[in-house]
Design a protein around this motif. Structure first.
Motif, PDB file in Angstrom:
ATOM      1  N   ALA A 135       0.836  -1.202   0.000  1.00 48.56           N
ATOM      2  CA  ALA A 135       0.000   0.000   0.000  1.00 48.56           C
ATOM      3  C   ALA A 135       0.871   1.253   0.000  1.00 48.56           C
ATOM      4  CB  ALA A 135      -0.921  -0.007   1.216  1.00 48.56           C
ATOM      5  N   VAL A 136       1.940   1.253   0.791  1.00 44.29           N
ATOM      6  CA  VAL A 136       2.859   2.397   0.824  1.00 44.29           C
ATOM      7  C   VAL A 136       3.527   2.573  -0.538  1.00 44.29           C
ATOM      8  CG1 VAL A 136       5.043   3.233   1.811  1.00 44.29           C
ATOM      9  CG2 VAL A 136       3.261   2.316   3.305  1.00 44.29           C
ATOM     10  N   VAL A 137       3.971   1.479  -1.137  1.00 48.97           N
ATOM     11  CA  VAL A 137       4.647   1.554  -2.438  1.00 48.97           C
ATOM     12  C   VAL A 137       3.703   2.115  -3.500  1.00 48.97           C
ATOM     13  CG1 VAL A 137       5.643   0.170  -4.299  1.00 48.97           C
ATOM     14  CG2 VAL A 137       6.311  -0.264  -1.930  1.00 48.97           C
ATOM     15  N   ASN A 138       2.469   1.603  -3.535  1.00 48.26           N
ATOM     16  CA  ASN A 138       1.506   2.090  -4.529  1.00 48.26           C
ATOM     17  C   ASN A 138       1.214   3.575  -4.341  1.00 48.26           C
ATOM     18  OD1 ASN A 138       1.334  -0.481  -5.586  1.00 48.26           O
ATOM     19  ND2 ASN A 138      -0.556  -1.005  -4.514  1.00 48.26           N
ATOM     20  N   ALA A 139       1.082   4.002  -3.085  1.00 47.49           N
ATOM     21  CA  ALA A 139       0.818   5.415  -2.814  1.00 47.49           C
ATOM     22  C   ALA A 139       1.997   6.287  -3.237  1.00 47.49           C
ATOM     23  CB  ALA A 139       0.507   5.608  -1.329  1.00 47.49           C
ATOM     24  N   LEU A 140       3.208   5.785  -3.053  1.00 51.64           N
ATOM     25  CA  LEU A 140       4.391   6.549  -3.458  1.00 51.64           C
ATOM     26  C   LEU A 140       4.472   6.685  -4.978  1.00 51.64           C
ATOM     27  CD1 LEU A 140       7.010   5.118  -0.932  1.00 51.64           C
ATOM     28  CD2 LEU A 140       6.151   7.473  -1.013  1.00 51.64           C
ATOM     29  N   TRP A 141       4.143   5.615  -5.704  1.00 50.21           N
ATOM     30  CA  TRP A 141       4.125   5.729  -7.167  1.00 50.21           C
ATOM     31  C   TRP A 141       3.116   6.783  -7.602  1.00 50.21           C
ATOM     32  CZ3 TRP A 141       8.226   4.233  -9.274  1.00 50.21           C
ATOM     33  CH2 TRP A 141       8.832   2.998  -9.070  1.00 50.21           C
ATOM     34  N   ARG A 142       1.938   6.752  -6.974  1.00 45.75           N
ATOM     35  CA  ARG A 142       0.909   7.728  -7.336  1.00 45.75           C
ATOM     36  C   ARG A 142       1.277   9.141  -6.886  1.00 45.75           C
ATOM     37  NH1 ARG A 142      -2.848   3.333  -6.236  1.00 45.75           N
ATOM     38  NH2 ARG A 142      -3.038   3.975  -4.057  1.00 45.75           N
ATOM     39  N   SER A 143       2.236   9.246  -5.976  1.00 46.15           N
ATOM     40  CA  SER A 143       2.658  10.562  -5.489  1.00 46.15           C
ATOM     41  C   SER A 143       3.795  11.152  -6.311  1.00 46.15           C
ATOM     42  CB  SER A 143       3.077  10.464  -4.020  1.00 46.15           C
ATOM     43  OG  SER A 143       2.023   9.975  -3.221  1.00 46.15           O
ATOM     44  N   GLY A 144       4.121  10.517  -7.424  1.00 47.16           N
ATOM     45  CA  GLY A 144       5.143  11.051  -8.321  1.00 47.16           C
ATOM     46  C   GLY A 144       6.514  10.439  -8.185  1.00 47.16           C
ATOM     47  N   ALA A 145       6.637   9.306  -7.495  1.00 47.49           N
ATOM     48  CA  ALA A 145       7.954   8.686  -7.319  1.00 47.49           C
ATOM     49  C   ALA A 145       8.529   8.228  -8.652  1.00 47.49           C
ATOM     50  CB  ALA A 145       7.840   7.492  -6.371  1.00 47.49           C
ATOM     51  N   ARG A 188       4.934  14.946  -0.474  1.00 44.29           N
ATOM     52  CA  ARG A 188       4.292  14.634   0.807  1.00 44.29           C
ATOM     53  C   ARG A 188       2.770  14.832   0.753  1.00 44.29           C
ATOM     54  NH1 ARG A 188       5.986  14.417   6.246  1.00 44.29           N
ATOM     55  NH2 ARG A 188       4.212  13.654   7.437  1.00 44.29           N
ATOM     56  N   ASP A 189       2.309  15.930   0.163  1.00 38.93           N
ATOM     57  CA  ASP A 189       0.872  16.222   0.146  1.00 38.93           C
ATOM     58  C   ASP A 189       0.086  15.121  -0.571  1.00 38.93           C
ATOM     59  OD1 ASP A 189       1.417  18.524   1.497  1.00 38.93           O
ATOM     60  OD2 ASP A 189       1.372  19.821  -0.286  1.00 38.93           O
ATOM     61  N   ARG A 190       0.571  14.702  -1.723  1.00 41.46           N
ATOM     62  CA  ARG A 190      -0.128  13.669  -2.484  1.00 41.46           C
ATOM     63  C   ARG A 190      -0.073  12.330  -1.748  1.00 41.46           C
ATOM     64  NH1 ARG A 190       2.077  13.836  -8.536  1.00 41.46           N
ATOM     65  NH2 ARG A 190       0.554  12.125  -8.706  1.00 41.46           N
ATOM     66  N   PHE A 191       1.033  12.063  -1.072  1.00 44.78           N
ATOM     67  CA  PHE A 191       1.147  10.810  -0.335  1.00 44.78           C
ATOM     68  C   PHE A 191       0.180  10.793   0.846  1.00 44.78           C
ATOM     69  CE2 PHE A 191       3.068   8.244   3.066  1.00 44.78           C
ATOM     70  CZ  PHE A 191       3.190   7.020   2.418  1.00 44.78           C
ATOM     71  N   ASP A 192       0.147  11.871   1.613  1.00 43.25           N
ATOM     72  CA  ASP A 192      -0.722  11.909   2.793  1.00 43.25           C
ATOM     73  C   ASP A 192      -2.199  11.828   2.427  1.00 43.25           C
ATOM     74  OD1 ASP A 192       1.373  12.043   4.572  1.00 43.25           O
ATOM     75  OD2 ASP A 192       1.406  14.234   4.649  1.00 43.25           O
ATOM     76  N   SER A 193      -2.562  12.332   1.259  1.00 43.42           N
ATOM     77  CA  SER A 193      -3.975  12.340   0.867  1.00 43.42           C
ATOM     78  C   SER A 193      -4.405  11.049   0.172  1.00 43.42           C
ATOM     79  CB  SER A 193      -4.256  13.533  -0.057  1.00 43.42           C
ATOM     80  OG  SER A 193      -3.481  13.438  -1.251  1.00 43.42           O
ATOM     81  N   ASP A 194      -3.480  10.150  -0.092  1.00 45.59           N
ATOM     82  CA  ASP A 194      -3.826   8.904  -0.770  1.00 45.59           C
ATOM     83  C   ASP A 194      -4.743   8.062   0.119  1.00 45.59           C
ATOM     84  OD1 ASP A 194      -2.639   7.150  -3.276  1.00 45.59           O
ATOM     85  OD2 ASP A 194      -3.230   5.899  -1.579  1.00 45.59           O
ATOM     86  N   ARG A 195      -5.742   7.431  -0.475  1.00 46.07           N
ATOM     87  CA  ARG A 195      -6.723   6.669   0.299  1.00 46.07           C
ATOM     88  C   ARG A 195      -6.092   5.473   1.007  1.00 46.07           C
ATOM     89  NH1 ARG A 195      -8.166   2.139  -2.436  1.00 46.07           N
ATOM     90  NH2 ARG A 195      -7.644   2.013  -4.655  1.00 46.07           N
TER      91      ARG A 195
END
Length: 241
Positions: A135-145, A188-195
């Motif tokens: 879940a953390v990895v997927n959120a990081l990809w969606r956050s622009g990683a 950080r903002d996109r990561f924190d807001s990820d569902r």
């Protein structure tokens, strides 16, 4: 006379059977590992395979260095050296075979510090599972990683985050918590807001799991050190009539 012979044969057979039984018992006790519990034998096997894997990774790194040297020589012998080198470097970045440095996020996941689970929970709720790391990895990809590593293991297209007992299997290596996930380019903002992150934060509050997120100005994500040759399933040929 026949009775005596029968007794003699019976005694001889009994003696031979006794010797055979002793022989088999001797063979069984000659291997001390056979008396160890299965979990200890499995742990020893994993440790031996880890050493073999480490040696193979060093060999791969050495061979990769030789390939890079030969590649550099070949490009200098051909025309369009600059353009070809730029294209090769771009492909290496995409494939994850080169180190990358830059700003990003470092996320740390660890098991709960609670001694017993809360009411309505179980012991499994107090440990980090592979789906939490995924879940953390997927959120990081969606956050622009642009590049991600877990405990120093670079994630590429063939990487899979698998749970083996209370450990994590990644790129053929075994890891235990805490799990440190480094992501270059993630915000950080996109990561924190990820569902997925919001759901994970709720679990950390309920069960005491550790989830720490830090902005880092200079992160290093190492190159992928595993094998790059792809293997895939093939259909079994139909039997000839």
């Amino acid at each position: 006379m026949r009775t005596r012979r029968s007794y003699g044969v019976a005694i001889a057979c009994t003696a031979m059977a006794f010797v055979v039984v002793l022989s088999f018992r001797g063979q069984g006790s000659a291997n001390p590992e056979a008396r160890l519990p299965t979990r200890y034998r499995l742990a020893d096997l994993i440790e031996r395979q880890q050493r073999v894997t480490a040696d193979l990774r060093q060999e791969v790194a050495s061979l990769r260095t030789e390939v890079e040297t030969e590649r550099a020589k070949a490009t200098h012998r051909t025309g369009g050296v600059v353009a070809l080198e730029a294209k090769l470097d771009e492909l290496a970045d995409v494939a994850g075979t080169t180190d990358l440095r830059g700003a990003g996020l470092r996320v740390t996941l660890d098991d709960s510090s609670l001694e017993r689970p809360p009411d309505g929970a179980s012991v499994n709720d107090l440990v980090v599972h592979s789906q939490d790391v995924q879940a953390v990895v997927n959120a990081l990809w969606r956050s622009g990683a642009e590049a991600i590593s877990i405990n120093g293991q670079r994630l590429v297209g063939t990487s899979a985050v698998l749970c083996v007992g209370n450990t994590l299997l990644l790129n053929g290596t075994v890891h235990s918590p805490p799990y440190v996930v480094s992501a270059i380019g993630a915000t950080r903002d996109r990561f924190d807001s990820d569902r997925l992150v919001r759901r994970l934060k709720a679990a950390t509050t309920a069960f005491g799991l550790r989830l720490q997120v830090d902005r880092v100005g200079d992160l290093t994500v190492p190159a992928f050190a595993g094998a790059t040759k792809l293997t895939y399933a093939q259909p079994v040929p139909s039997p000839t009539p």
